[in-house]
Design a protein around this motif. Structure first.
Motif, PDB file in Angstrom:
ATOM      1  N   TRP A 112       0.827  -1.245  -0.062  1.00 38.77           N
ATOM      2  CA  TRP A 112       0.029  -0.074  -0.015  1.00 38.77           C
ATOM      3  C   TRP A 112       0.806   1.350   0.035  1.00 38.77           C
ATOM      4  CZ3 TRP A 112      -5.162   0.416   2.939  1.00 38.77           C
ATOM      5  CH2 TRP A 112      -5.944  -0.492   2.389  1.00 38.77           C
ATOM      6  N   ILE A 134      -4.641   4.840  -5.090  1.00 41.82           N
ATOM      7  CA  ILE A 134      -5.181   4.402  -3.864  1.00 41.82           C
ATOM      8  C   ILE A 134      -5.870   5.556  -3.126  1.00 41.82           C
ATOM      9  CG2 ILE A 134      -2.979   4.784  -2.605  1.00 41.82           C
ATOM     10  CD1 ILE A 134      -3.547   2.266  -0.779  1.00 41.82           C
TER      11      ILE A 134
ATOM     12  N   SER B 372      -4.194  -2.157   5.803  1.00 45.21           N
ATOM     13  CA  SER B 372      -3.586  -3.035   4.618  1.00 45.21           C
ATOM     14  C   SER B 372      -3.493  -4.437   4.771  1.00 45.21           C
ATOM     15  CB  SER B 372      -2.122  -2.390   4.086  1.00 45.21           C
ATOM     16  OG  SER B 372      -1.283  -2.619   5.199  1.00 45.21           O
TER      17      SER B 372
END
Lengths: 188, 402, 222
Positions: A112, A134, B372
């Motif tokens: 991420w 994102i 995440s």
């Protein structure tokens, strides 16, 4: 403590030679190592796996656009839980090729964090499993916001931005075919 | 009257394909504007794609257009569950870059603030997580206690949430009179409520059933995934910045770091409950050792000269003028400074080119990295467990999206 | 008491002398019912949402106003409380939530960010939700105190009190194409704000739009 750090830099230079382009100490105790972007994956693998260094926790992946220096600098923050050592690795990318190899295979947390850097700076991470925007909408068309040449209020007028935002159709996301990564529908 | 009904069963195979279910972004159980796209096989989760960015307010870009002190009000809007903690860590990072040593009183006051915020943040987590598993009472208890911390915020800074209490080189003001007594009162009476909540949840059969063995992650996986804070410690890894990279004399306080065993939702709950008790211990010690003296540092780079000097002395007036109009100047360089936040390692990475505004202000977001891992944790569980797992990670969307 | 007893109960019949009457205006009784059982739809995004939760919790207790039932489904809600910042990515969600709510409906914009963008005059933020949905009451503050939100809700109640059933059509009319279109035209904004422009029309006259640092390569527009 300082002895250990100096010897670590020496060991890195021994292994990687000219791929280590420099090192400095910031704020009294923060070790910074500048490396060639083409060797980032090998160096980070070595730091993670070599006995005695064990930088097993990737705290952060981010980037800096200095504005005065062309290009973007990718910054990794590493921490070794066993040795209690902090390390910062910097890779300066030239402005004509914002590309670097992904470390998402080494650390799950990089997944991420790298996507965020891609979203906000436009750095391409080669070998990243799922590189897409994102934070910004998937069809965001104004560029990469954290670059220095990006205006604070965006490139389009507020009217245009609102119009584009309201045009986003959230019904799209319900059909599995239109989703990346959700394409496999079992039909048995 | 009775009606005979025959139900027509559909012929052939039923459609047994996977379903796509969209949770959020406007959903009470996602703790903010988080969107989860779930692919389900019946009730079982096959995969999840968390879609974030619905609260992207461009803090980091905005920070490049603000002077160093003007960033402080942005920090508490980032994590509105622990605002003072964010105020503190930002100025601590800048002070480290400037090589500025704050006064002893300021250090202890900041420790008080940060530990108070840890309780403040954990209480909200406790209340909302309890709602997610169907218990409403802990929410009311937790908010009653939070209301007392709101009052402490208000007495100190004038605001309930957006505190903006720190400045580079000190605090916006010294503690008001009687504030420490109010805080001491809180420290003394809060354990009672905590015990009450404890008795409602810790051995509660429903709570145990909803949390034990749910969302388990092993220690090595947690490290690989970048977990920090209570989430990492619940998996059995002893990593607490207050012990491992101590700041503000944390090594001189007596407290323990709770470590979990199984790394499931229940252990994460236990670790946070125990952390609140340990924070109370630290608060107690800090209140005892709170020294007198000035709260703001006397350093010409950041502190304003006194009013008398400004009136009588040309140089002082110019100095005053320059600090007020141009702001603080920070020497070139970069600095990564992190503290043990309520949600994990909370770091600030500031880059300066010697000007009055930062080149880059980066927040190392603990809940961003923690979130995440959600797809990995929730895989194979039921949809109802997904809500619990998501809640147990203790996320705050303001800081994830920034 | 069982079902049997209930069946044998005498149904109220007009003209029965036992019944008491109350004569009133339809407007009054409808508005009285509406304003005392407003169900809020909490569209909470950021800091203001925490204050909204604080107002629902025991110290401030929204239940005193018939609003303890937070309706998390827009279909059953009467008043949309938009609490917190709204980025452009969330704008269609807000619009859709509003569209899903049944008439009659009202909207509160809670906090500086929802009302005007607040400190976030940046590329990703909606500059006031009134460019997305019609707003009845703006509650100022960053974030507003729970008392502020309660006062805003009481203002909605006052507003409902003065509504008339006869005027229903006009009150509820909404321009479907209006969302996102600035209400004031450029000349009006210029007359009011001079060279500074405002945050929605800055690009016309304001030099504030040039906030990028010069002398860098253009990043590629996709």
């Amino acid at each position: 403590m300082t002895e250990g750090k100096v010897s670590m830099i020496e060991a890195m230079v021994d292994v990687f030679g000219s791929a280590i382009t420099g090192s400095e100490i910031q704020c009294g105790d923060q070790q910074v190592v500048h490396v060639e972007p083409s060797n980032n994956l090998e160096i980070l693998t070595w730091l993670k796996d070599t006995e005695g260094y064990d930088y097993d926790l990737l705290l952060d992946v981010t980037a800096v656009d200095y504005g005065s220096i062309p290009g973007v600098e990718v910054v990794y923050q590493l921490w070794s839980i066993t040795n209690k050592q902090l390390l910062r690795i910097k890779c300066a990318l030239p402005e004509d090729s914002l590309k670097i190899r992904s470390v998402a295979d080494l650390w799950g947390s990089a997944n991420w964090l790298e996507r965020e850097v891609y979203d906000l700076f436009g750095v391409q991470f080669e070998g990243h499993p799922d590189l897409r925007r994102i934070l910004m909408p998937k069809n965001y068309s104004e560029g990469h916001p954290l670059r220095k040449d990006f205006p604070l209020r965006g490139r389009f007028s507020r009217e245009k931005q609102t119009e584009l935002a309201l045009k986003q159709d959230y019904e799209d996301y319900y059909s599995p075919e239109q989703l990346e990564g959700f394409g496999q529908r079992s039909d048995d | 009257m009775s009606v005979k009904q025959t139900i027509e069963l559909p012929q052939g195979n039923l459609d047994s394909g996977n379903m796509l279910v969209n949770i959020g972004p406007q959903h009470p159980a996602t703790h903010g504007v988080l969107r989860l796209l779930c692919e389900l096989d019946g009730e079982t989760i096959v995969q999840i794609d968390p879609d974030i960015g619905y609260l992207h307010s461009s803090f980091e870009k905005l920070g490049e257009f603000r002077t160093w002190n003007q960033i402080v009000p942005l920090t508490d809007r980032m994590d509105y569950l622990a605002p003072l903690m964010y105020n503190c860590v930002y100025v601590m990072a800048v002070e480290k870059l400037m090589d500025l040593k704050v006064t002893e009183r300021c250090k202890v006051v900041r420790v008080l603030c940060m530990e108070m915020e840890r309780i403040f943040s954990h209480l909200l987590w406790l209340g909302t997580t309890a709602i997610d598993v169907g218990a409403f009472t802990p929410f009311l208890y937790a908010f009653q206690e939070r209301e007392r911390i709101y009052k402490l915020h208000e007495a100190f800074t004038g605001a309930r949430i957006t505190t903006s209490a720190t400045r580079i080189g000190g605090m916006m003001a010294d503690l008001p009179e009687g504030w420490t007594d109010q805080l001491r009162n809180f420290v003394e009476t809060f354990p009672e409520t905590l015990d009450e909540i404890d008795s409602l949840l810790t051995r509660n059969g429903i709570h145990l059933g909803r949390t034990q063995g749910i969302g388990t992650i092993s220690g090595s996986d947690a490290v690989n995934a970048g977990f920090t804070g209570p989430n990492l410690r619940a998996s059995g890894i002893d990593y607490d910045l207050r012990k491992d990279r101590p700041y503000y004399d944390y090594e001189t306080y007596t407290f323990e770091v709770p470590i979990g065993k199984n790394g499931d939702c229940y252990d994460r709950y236990l670790v946070r409950m125990e952390e609140m008790r340990q924070s109370l211990k630290i608060l107690d010690q800090a209140l005892r050792r709170l020294p007198g003296g000035p709260i703001n540092v006397d350093d010409p780079r950041v502190s304003l000269p006194s009013k008398t000097d400004c009136m009588n002395d040309m140089e002082s007036m110019i100095h005053h003028f320059k600090i007020v109009t141009e702001g603080v100047r920070v020497p070139p360089g970069d600095c990564y400074f992190a503290i043990e936040g309520s949600k994990g390692e909370l770091g600030m990475y500031v880059v300066s080119d010697g000007g009055e505004k930062p080149v880059r202000w980066r927040v190392r977001p603990p809940s961003f990295v923690n979130l995440s891992v959600l797809p990995q944790l929730a895989e194979g569980h039921q949809v109802s467990d997904l809500i619990m797992i998501n809640a147990s990670l203790d996320i705050v969307l303001g800081e994830i999206d920034r | 008491m069982g079902i049997k007893d209930r069946q044998n109960e005498q149904l109220p019949v007009a003209g029965n002398s036992d019944l008491t009457f109350l004569t009133t205006k339809v407007d009054f009784v409808v508005n009285w019912a509406r304003r005392n059982s407003l169900w809020p739809m909490p569209f909470g995004t950021a800091c203001c949402a925490i204050e909204m939760m604080a107002s629902a919790a025991s110290n401030f207790d929204l239940a005193r106003f018939g609003m303890e039932r937070m309706s998390f489904s827009p279909r059953q809600a009467d008043v949309l409380i938009c609490a917190g910042r709204v980025p452009y990515k969330l704008a269609p969600v807000l619009r859709r939530t509003w569209d899903q709510m049944m008439q009659p409906k009202w909207c509160i914009s809670m906090g500086a960010c929802a009302s005007s963008g607040g400190v976030f005059d940046t590329y990703s933020m909606v500059q006031g939700i009134d460019t997305i949905v019609p707003v009845d009451v703006y509650v100022p503050g960053c974030p507003p105190r729970p008392e502020g939100l309660i006062y805003g809700l009481m203002m909605i109640q006052e507003k409902i009190k003065s509504e008339s059933m006869a005027d229903h059509e006009r009150l509820r009319r909404e321009d479907p194409e209006g969302a996102g279109r600035p209400v004031a035209d450029s000349s009006e904004v210029k007359a009011l704000t001079g060279v500074f422009g405002n945050s929605t029309q800055q690009d016309k006259f304001s030099s504030l739009a040039q906030t990028a640092r010069p002398g860098r390569f253009k990043d590629v527009l996709k």
